[in-house]
Design a protein around this motif. Structure first.
Motif, PDB file in Angstrom:
ATOM      1  N   UNK A 114      27.185  34.389  29.535  1.00  0.00           N
ATOM      2  CA  UNK A 114      26.728  32.917  29.737  1.00  0.00           C
ATOM      3  C   UNK A 114      27.288  32.190  30.971  1.00  0.00           C
ATOM      4  N   UNK A 115      26.667  31.308  31.572  1.00  0.00           N
ATOM      5  CA  UNK A 115      27.187  30.030  33.164  1.00  0.00           C
ATOM      6  C   UNK A 115      28.824  30.073  32.512  1.00  0.00           C
ATOM      7  N   UNK A 116      29.849  29.233  33.638  1.00  0.00           N
ATOM      8  CA  UNK A 116      30.836  28.987  33.111  1.00  0.00           C
ATOM      9  C   UNK A 116      29.842  27.100  32.623  1.00  0.00           C
ATOM     10  N   UNK A 117      30.632  25.984  32.340  1.00  0.00           N
ATOM     11  CA  UNK A 117      29.824  24.495  32.082  1.00  0.00           C
ATOM     12  C   UNK A 117      30.705  23.898  31.753  1.00  0.00           C
ATOM     13  N   UNK A 118      31.521  23.871  31.835  1.00  0.00           N
ATOM     14  CA  UNK A 118      32.775  22.835  31.389  1.00  0.00           C
ATOM     15  C   UNK A 118      32.669  21.878  32.630  1.00  0.00           C
ATOM     16  N   UNK A 119      33.184  20.668  31.986  1.00  0.00           N
ATOM     17  CA  UNK A 119      32.536  19.602  32.617  1.00  0.00           C
ATOM     18  C   UNK A 119      33.491  19.255  34.059  1.00  0.00           C
ATOM     19  N   UNK A 120      34.599  19.908  34.258  1.00  0.00           N
ATOM     20  CA  UNK A 120      35.413  19.914  35.181  1.00  0.00           C
ATOM     21  C   UNK A 120      34.747  21.387  36.579  1.00  0.00           C
ATOM     22  N   UNK A 121      34.155  22.047  35.811  1.00  0.00           N
ATOM     23  CA  UNK A 121      33.368  22.959  36.314  1.00  0.00           C
ATOM     24  C   UNK A 121      32.048  21.915  37.420  1.00  0.00           C
TER      25      UNK A 121
ATOM     26  N   UNK B 241      24.416  22.048  26.059  1.00  0.00           N
ATOM     27  CA  UNK B 241      23.462  21.481  27.343  1.00  0.00           C
ATOM     28  C   UNK B 241      24.135  21.505  28.993  1.00  0.00           C
ATOM     29  N   UNK B 242      25.182  22.974  29.031  1.00  0.00           N
ATOM     30  CA  UNK B 242      26.024  22.633  30.043  1.00  0.00           C
ATOM     31  C   UNK B 242      24.728  23.276  31.204  1.00  0.00           C
ATOM     32  N   UNK B 243      24.163  23.554  31.150  1.00  0.00           N
ATOM     33  CA  UNK B 243      22.950  24.449  32.639  1.00  0.00           C
ATOM     34  C   UNK B 243      22.454  23.391  33.201  1.00  0.00           C
TER      35      UNK B 243
ATOM     36  N   UNK C 230       8.186  21.039  31.392  1.00  0.00           N
ATOM     37  CA  UNK C 230       7.256  22.116  31.694  1.00  0.00           C
ATOM     38  C   UNK C 230       7.614  22.549  32.659  1.00  0.00           C
ATOM     39  N   UNK C 231       7.337  22.448  33.374  1.00  0.00           N
ATOM     40  CA  UNK C 231       7.310  23.655  34.707  1.00  0.00           C
ATOM     41  C   UNK C 231       9.061  23.724  35.498  1.00  0.00           C
ATOM     42  N   UNK C 232      10.149  23.327  34.902  1.00  0.00           N
ATOM     43  CA  UNK C 232      11.751  24.086  34.698  1.00  0.00           C
ATOM     44  C   UNK C 232      11.490  24.934  33.218  1.00  0.00           C
ATOM     45  N   UNK C 233      12.161  25.791  34.006  1.00  0.00           N
ATOM     46  CA  UNK C 233      12.035  27.301  33.080  1.00  0.00           C
ATOM     47  C   UNK C 233      13.313  26.350  31.825  1.00  0.00           C
ATOM     48  N   UNK C 234      13.232  26.081  31.071  1.00  0.00           N
ATOM     49  CA  UNK C 234      14.244  25.384  30.536  1.00  0.00           C
ATOM     50  C   UNK C 234      14.607  26.630  29.210  1.00  0.00           C
ATOM     51  N   UNK C 235      13.969  27.193  29.013  1.00  0.00           N
ATOM     52  CA  UNK C 235      14.474  28.361  27.532  1.00  0.00           C
ATOM     53  C   UNK C 235      15.183  28.624  28.287  1.00  0.00           C
TER      54      UNK C 235
ATOM     55  N   UNK D 222      17.578  27.916  30.944  1.00  0.00           N
ATOM     56  CA  UNK D 222      18.255  27.225  31.299  1.00  0.00           C
ATOM     57  C   UNK D 222      19.138  26.987  30.076  1.00  0.00           C
ATOM     58  N   UNK D 223      19.037  27.309  28.800  1.00  0.00           N
ATOM     59  CA  UNK D 223      19.735  26.798  27.687  1.00  0.00           C
ATOM     60  C   UNK D 223      19.615  27.910  27.440  1.00  0.00           C
TER      61      UNK D 223
END
Length: 903
Positions: free
Chosen positions: A193-200, A131-133, A117-122, A124-125
């Motif tokens: 979109x924000x980059x979010x690969x595992x290596x990133x 689920x990278x972010x 609720x306190x995190x801006x989850x919408x 972030x998604x």
């Protein structure tokens, strides 16, 4: 803020009794770290490197804002009441702040729902298509040195329940609101979109660790504790920019001082460029990254070639710094002085010159200034009123942040640790991305370390980084594996595709260039100076120290400089003592000495004595040594790298051909001495000492080899030793460098070694199989120990206690520094405050950091001169003019010195 906390705190200052006297608000600390992350992305090459990992040319303003926002949330775990109770010295039911909050990410309960609720989850998604972010947020929270899994953790609801004073989720909500105001572009609905690969994610984790180190520095010019609860961000942003400039992370000033034209070779050297140096400087480079491999004989100027390439890449904006990795601590300390001198030439004005950090644990040095460790992790620098050196020495103060320096000279272990599952690997790896990575003396013989180096290069070049490997004797199969790792190719088997015939016909000397996703090219270069012919004999003297000493002394009496190199400290000491017994009073000036006492050169000396030994052996055997008069010095592998020595005659134990060529590089090294050499040694000569028994006699039933003189211990692969011995016997004369390629491939190429084993039959085939199994095990262990950058953050943890001990031992990090309460009289007149015990020499001893020496006594040693005797962990040691060794002679006779074979 003074006194005890009256709100959520992030940092504390306590007095000697543990009472809190000042505190830093948690929101203020988060602002400091968020501002540092933002500055690192905007004002260093880290933004570009992370973009390259994501397949982008650069990060957008919204990308930077989002990453800085996530970095700001790195300490949200500190809002839990258990952590906040740490401000009370008598507080109970305290808690940490990483695993406690990560547990909320995977549990459906009141605390988990409150976090959502306190995190801006919408938002972030919406930042990423998956689920990278959220995984990037997990990477930010796991900033304490290692990934921490979100799975399998129990939630402690009591940590998150509001009490009369504090409401954890209200505190989080306030921080989120501040972060939203500080980084509004993060919430731009029109951004991509924000980059979010595992290596990133792995690279971003390292960036947050670096930002946290910077943002936690309380120095007055960095981030002192807040004095009010006022909004901190404007202050933090200003201090972040200043901090980056002060410590050398922002290299705008040095880069601009180099001018608009590419620097020439003369920027780092007073000598004209040789062909290899010129062609290295002319290598192409671009945003895609590059791996260059410079193969040239010892003493051909590879170091200056690397420094010239660094300065040119720095001026072009392709690197922000340099990491120069060497095989040993002594090599690093020697080279550090040369790098300092080169940068003084390249950057004549001190205020534009990047700091040069000596990245060797136990040392505190930047440029030519040494620091002193104080209580409370503080460091005192010999500083002026502006505290300039306090800034310049920032990276040198902690080994974990060595690679955050601007120009770093250290051991290869610091680089390899960036890709192993040990604490702060991500900090090392991300900091390294900014640099030209130079690795000196790369060899084919260590499968474990080369496999780790392959991963270092793969990740480094995948982010657009640049690297340069240097070797006098790198085998073709090993070079192909390293190049293919850098180019992103995955096949290990393909790396051995270069046949023995093809490998022997690769030009030498040469410069090779490989680029990610591209190909590789090779350019032949002219050999520096005149070719050298070395007459080599193979003699069964390895077990006869008296005969070896007599040969050396006889040549020295004729005016020759003689270098005796043994594979083990035990053999070196035996040879030294035999030499002293044979020497008459008239011979004493011929013996290598330090101060009043005869000495030998190996790794197990206290730092001031080792430094003095390095200096003295160059005085006796270096370029500026007296032209007349003989000399003889006994040493181990310590003299085959970095030291500029010139001998008329070399007596050396049998070693692999690539190592042997390094030792032979110390024979007739400087042509200016040729007119002064004894008539009988105008032809370069070397005698290779072997055991009286055939090498096959040391191979056991299982195929593993164990024998004297480093057989099977210092050098595991006895087939390589046999191939080297046979090649030396073939014609008795080596032509250097014309034959270097063929010499190395004959003794190291997998195909040539397999053919030799089949020709020799049993037990060599058995040994070949055992070495293959051992190499496979080393490769498997290395791969198992590597950071798995294909796995996302939050998916697994580093269970590092046992692994770190094993890796530390393998890389020489388990060496123990024994510190004496009072300075003691050393064997050569210096005052000894500490000695270093190699980890293998104290294997099995509990690595208690508080373990101290006992039964410490000073006196006259068994071999003349002062000695220090002490007990450490139940083992008795002596330190005298022969170096450090165990007092148990029965055991010490079996000891071998591996300290100069691997870092």
């Amino acid at each position: 803020m003074k006194g005890t906390p009256d709100g959520f705190w992030g940092k504390l200052e306590c007095d000697d009794r543990g009472q809190v006297v000042a505190w830093h608000p948690l929101a203020a600390h988060c602002a400091d770290v968020g501002a540092c992350a933002e500055a690192l992305l905007q004002h260093t090459l880290l933004g570009k490197r992370l973009a390259t990992l994501a397949g982008k040319r650069e990060l957008s303003p919204s990308d930077v804002a989002r990453l800085a926002f996530l970095a700001t949330l790195h300490d949200i775990g500190k809002f839990n009441l258990g952590f906040q109770r740490k401000a009370d010295p008598s507080g109970r039911e305290t808690a940490g702040h990483v695993g406690e909050v990560l547990a909320l990410f995977t549990h459906e309960n009141a605390a988990g729902r409150a976090l959502a609720d306190v995190l801006p989850m919408s938002q972030l998604h919406a930042w990423t298509p998956d689920e990278g972010s959220v995984q990037l947020l997990v990477a930010s929270i796991g900033h304490h040195g290692k990934p921490t899994s979100c799975h399998g953790r129990g939630v402690r609801p009591e940590l998150w329940r509001r009490d009369s004073d504090l409401d954890p989720f209200a505190g989080m909500a306030e921080l989120v609101a501040l972060g939203t105001r500080w980084f509004p572009e993060a919430f731009d609905d029109g951004a991509g979109h924000l980059p979010s690969s595992s290596e990133f994610q792995h690279a971003f984790a390292g960036l947050v660790m670096l930002a946290d180190w910077l943002g936690s520095d309380r120095h007055d010019s960095f981030f002192p504790f807040a004095t009010t609860n006022a909004d901190r961000m404007a202050f933090a942003r200003g201090r972040a920019r200043d901090a980056l400039r002060h410590v050398g992370l922002d290299v705008g000033v040095p880069r601009r001082s180099l001018g608009s034209s590419p620097p020439s070779f003369s920027s780092v050297s007073t000598f004209d460029a040789r062909d290899a140096q010129r062609k290295t400087l002319e290598l192409s480079a671009g945003d895609a990254g590059s791996l260059a491999v410079l193969e040239s004989e010892t003493g051909s100027g590879k170091t200056e070639a690397a420094l010239a390439r660094f300065v040119r890449l720095l001026q072009a904006g392709l690197v922000d710094g340099l990491t120069f990795a060497l095989p040993t601590r002594s090599a690093a300390t020697q080279l550090h002085e040369r790098v300092v001198a080169a940068l003084q030439r390249a950057f004549p004005e001190a205020h534009t010159r990047p700091p040069v950090v000596l990245a060797v644990p136990g040392y505190l040095q930047v440029d030519d200034t040494k620091g002193r460790r104080l209580p409370g992790f503080e460091v005192l620098w010999n500083d002026d009123a502006t505290h300039r050196l306090r800034y310049r020495g920032w990276a040198a103060e902690h080994p974990k942040r060595f690679l955050a320096g601007s120009t770093v000279v250290g051991t290869i272990d610091q680089v390899l640790l960036s890709s192993l599952r040990v604490g702060h690997a991500h900090l090392r790896a991300t900091a390294l991305l900014r640099h030209l990575l130079v690795v000196d003396e790369v060899h084919a013989s260590d499968a474990y370390m080369n496999r780790i180096l392959e991963e270092v290069l793969r990740f480094h070049l995948a982010a657009g980084g640049h690297a340069l490997l240097m070797s006098a004797t790198l085998g073709g199969a090993a070079r192909e594996r390293l190049e293919q790792a850098a180019m992103g190719e995955r096949s290990r088997a393909a790396a051995d595709s270069l046949s023995y015939f093809e490998a022997c016909h690769v030009p030498y000397p040469a410069v090779h260039l490989a680029t990610p996703g591209g190909g590789s090219s090779t350019v032949a270069v002219e050999a520096p100076g005149l070719p050298k012919d070395i007459a080599v004999t193979v003699e069964p003297l390895a077990a006869r120290p008296t005969e070896t000493a007599a040969r050396a002394l006889a040549a020295a009496r004729l005016g020759a400089r003689v270098l005796v190199v043994r594979n083990t400290v035990t053999d070196a000491i035996a040879t030294q003592l035999a030499l002293e017994q044979l020497a008459t009073a008239q011979d004493e000036p011929l013996l290598f000495r330090l101060g009043q006492h005869a000495a030998l050169h190996h790794a197990r000396f206290a730092r001031p004595d080792r430094t003095a030994l390095d200096h003295e052996i160059e005085v006796r055997f270096g370029k500026k040594a007296s032209a007349s008069g003989g000399a003889v010095a006994v040493a181990t592998q310590t003299v085959q790298q970095s030291l500029d020595l010139d001998a008329d005659l070399l007596l050396t134990d049998l070693a692999p051909m690539d190592v042997l060529l390094q030792r032979l590089g110390r024979v007739h090294r400087h042509r200016a001495r040729d007119p002064h050499r004894p008539h009988t040694l105008r032809q370069a000569q070397a005698s290779v000492l072997v055991d009286g028994e055939p090498l096959a006699s040391h191979i056991g039933p299982t195929g593993e080899a164990r024998g004297p003189h480093g057989i099977g211990t210092v050098y595991e692969d006895v087939l390589v030793l046999e191939a080297t011995r046979r090649r030396l016997l073939r014609d008795g004369m080596l032509h250097v460098p014309a034959q270097n390629r063929e010499l190395v491939e004959t003794a190291t190429h997998p195909g040539a070694l397999q053919e030799l084993a089949e020709t020799l039959g049993e037990p060599w085939l058995r040994h070949r199989q055992a070495i293959g199994g051992l190499r496979f095990a080393h490769l498997g262990l290395a791969t198992l120990n590597l950071v798995d950058r294909k796995r996302v953050f939050g998916d697994y943890s580093f269970h590092t206690t046992e692994l770190e001990e094993r890796v530390a031992s393998r890389l020489g990090e388990s060496d123990r520094q024994v510190v004496f309460e009072q300075p003691l009289a050393g064997p050569f007149g210096s005052r000894v405050t500490q000695v270093n015990i190699p980890g293998w020499l104290i294997r099995g001893i509990e690595l208690d950091p508080l373990l101290a020496p006992t039964d410490v006594t000073e006196g006259v040693g068994d071999h003349d001169g002062p000695s220090i005797r002490f007990v450490f962990g139940g083992l008795a040691f002596v330190y005298d003019r022969l170096g450090l060794r165990r007092r148990d002679d029965a055991n010490s006779a079996q000891q071998t010195d591996n300290s100069e074979v691997s870092p």
